[in-house]
Design an enzyme around this catalytic site. Sequence first.
Site, PDB file in Angstrom:
ATOM      1  N   ASP A   1      58.847  21.969  47.766  1.00 19.67           N
ATOM      2  CA  ASP A   1      59.782  23.100  47.897  1.00 19.67           C
ATOM      3  C   ASP A   1      59.922  23.384  49.385  1.00 19.67           C
ATOM      4  OD1 ASP A   1      61.355  25.415  47.205  1.00 19.67           O
ATOM      5  OD2 ASP A   1      59.610  26.674  47.560  1.00 19.67           O
ATOM      6  N   SER A   2      60.846  24.304  49.696  1.00 16.23           N
ATOM      7  CA  SER A   2      61.031  24.702  51.091  1.00 16.23           C
ATOM      8  C   SER A   2      59.887  25.595  51.575  1.00 16.23           C
ATOM      9  CB  SER A   2      62.335  25.483  51.214  1.00 16.23           C
ATOM     10  OG  SER A   2      62.227  26.676  50.451  1.00 16.23           O
TER      11      SER A   2
ATOM     12  N   TYR B   1      65.816  26.655  52.851  1.00 17.60           N
ATOM     13  CA  TYR B   1      66.713  25.524  52.611  1.00 17.60           C
ATOM     14  C   TYR B   1      68.099  26.002  52.163  1.00 17.60           C
ATOM     15  CZ  TYR B   1      63.183  21.744  52.699  1.00 17.60           C
ATOM     16  OH  TYR B   1      62.247  20.817  53.058  1.00 17.60           O
ATOM     17  N   GLY B   2      68.120  27.217  51.592  1.00 15.77           N
ATOM     18  CA  GLY B   2      69.352  27.709  50.976  1.00 15.77           C
ATOM     19  C   GLY B   2      70.520  27.864  51.925  1.00 15.77           C
TER      20      GLY B   2
ATOM     21  N   ASN C   1      65.443  24.693  43.874  1.00 19.70           N
ATOM     22  CA  ASN C   1      66.807  24.593  43.342  1.00 19.70           C
ATOM     23  C   ASN C   1      67.790  24.170  44.422  1.00 19.70           C
ATOM     24  OD1 ASN C   1      67.149  26.102  40.414  1.00 19.70           O
ATOM     25  ND2 ASN C   1      65.345  26.757  41.536  1.00 19.70           N
TER      26      ASN C   1
ATOM     27  N   GLU D   1      58.930  35.245  51.179  1.00 19.51           N
ATOM     28  CA  GLU D   1      58.103  34.563  52.191  1.00 19.51           C
ATOM     29  C   GLU D   1      57.365  35.594  53.061  1.00 19.51           C
ATOM     30  OE1 GLU D   1      57.533  31.177  52.792  1.00 19.51           O
ATOM     31  OE2 GLU D   1      58.755  30.508  51.109  1.00 19.51           O
TER      32      GLU D   1
ATOM     33  N   THR E   1      63.005  28.991  42.881  1.00 24.13           N
ATOM     34  CA  THR E   1      61.597  29.038  42.463  1.00 24.13           C
ATOM     35  C   THR E   1      60.803  30.138  43.184  1.00 24.13           C
ATOM     36  OG1 THR E   1      61.136  27.255  44.030  1.00 24.13           O
ATOM     37  CG2 THR E   1      61.513  26.639  41.725  1.00 24.13           C
ATOM     38  N   HIS E   2      61.438  30.814  44.138  1.00 26.32           N
ATOM     39  CA  HIS E   2      60.783  31.987  44.724  1.00 26.32           C
ATOM     40  C   HIS E   2      60.902  33.210  43.810  1.00 26.32           C
ATOM     41  CE1 HIS E   2      60.900  29.666  48.440  1.00 26.32           C
ATOM     42  NE2 HIS E   2      60.243  30.604  49.075  1.00 26.32           N
TER      43      HIS E   2
HETATM   44  N1  DGL Z   1      62.555  27.937  46.268  1.00 27.27           N
HETATM   45  C1  DGL Z   1      63.791  27.454  46.816  1.00 27.27           C
HETATM   46  C2  DGL Z   1      64.822  27.281  45.704  1.00 27.27           C
HETATM   47  O1  DGL Z   1      64.433  27.150  44.552  1.00 27.27           O
HETATM   48  C3  DGL Z   1      64.204  28.356  47.943  1.00 27.27           C
HETATM   49  C4  DGL Z   1      65.188  27.750  48.771  1.00 27.27           C
HETATM   50  C5  DGL Z   1      65.246  28.234  50.193  1.00 27.27           C
HETATM   51  O2  DGL Z   1      64.359  27.906  50.975  1.00 27.27           O
HETATM   52  O3  DGL Z   1      66.244  28.870  50.525  1.00 27.27           O
HETATM   53  O4  DGL Z   1      66.012  27.228  45.933  1.00 27.27           O
END
Ligand code: DGL
Length: 263
Positions: free
Chosen positions: A6-7, A38-39, A70, A148, A181-182
């Site tokens: 994940d990010s 990552y979003g 995601n 975070e 997933t956050h």
């Molecule tokens: N947990 C990531 C997701 O499911 C977060 C993405 C992010 O870092 O913006 O999209």
Amino acid sequence: MIGIFDSGVGGMTVARAIEQLCPDLPLVYFGDIARTPYGSKSPETLVRYAQNNVDFLLAQGARLIVIACNSAASTATDALQQYCTVPVLDVITPAVVKAAEVSKTGRIGVIGTRATVRSRIYSERITALRPEARVFSAACPLLVPLVEEGWLNRRETKMILRRYLHPLRRQQVDTLVLGCTHYPLLKQLIGPRIGSRVKLIDSSVVMAGQVRDFLVAHPDLRKRLQNTTVTENRFYVSDCTDIVEETAARIFGRPIKLQTVEL
Ligand code: DGL
């Protein structure tokens, strides 16, 4: 080992759910804290980051990859499936199936990052399964930084959630996909604000079910995953702070040893 990435810390909700459902299978986790979120990244960057993460997990001995993000899954799943020699499972597929299955009215809400909502993957895939469904999506870019930061029960977080969820409430959705997933970390705050009758689809729980079912269908791979000298789950991050350690401990209910690596 099952390799999960994940990010940041969000994918640990997936790792925890897999650990609970498949306790005999060793995991290796990578959270790209240094490059989160990552979003807000472009599709090209997301594919590149996802490939870096997979290279790292494969080098650690992963024989199955779980995209526990995601944002990365919405953009990079096809690229990773072509790139990898081991199976790749993504967090979006089981959430789509579950939402299409449990919604009674077909009015389904999805919350996620900008990258996930921009990809339109949830609405396309839910309506492919249930053509009469109406999918209402809301990008919630402030939620990942709040998680975070460990702001899991702050007044400000509640206010922001109310604002993000308001349009979905007005659309009278009966099901809400937590498409990041956050967000399971905010589930207690999301439930009352979207309405107690709305079913929440927690991507971490459905992803763990998908991993278990996949391994039932692929017993040879399951045996290979079990057949290892590794006895402890391993957790790597590309950057670490006290807050990250606290959040990891909160997710797992025990202290987690995080090893910092540079990709
Ligand atoms: N947990 C990531 C997701 O499911 C977060 C993405 C992010 O870092 O913006 O999209």
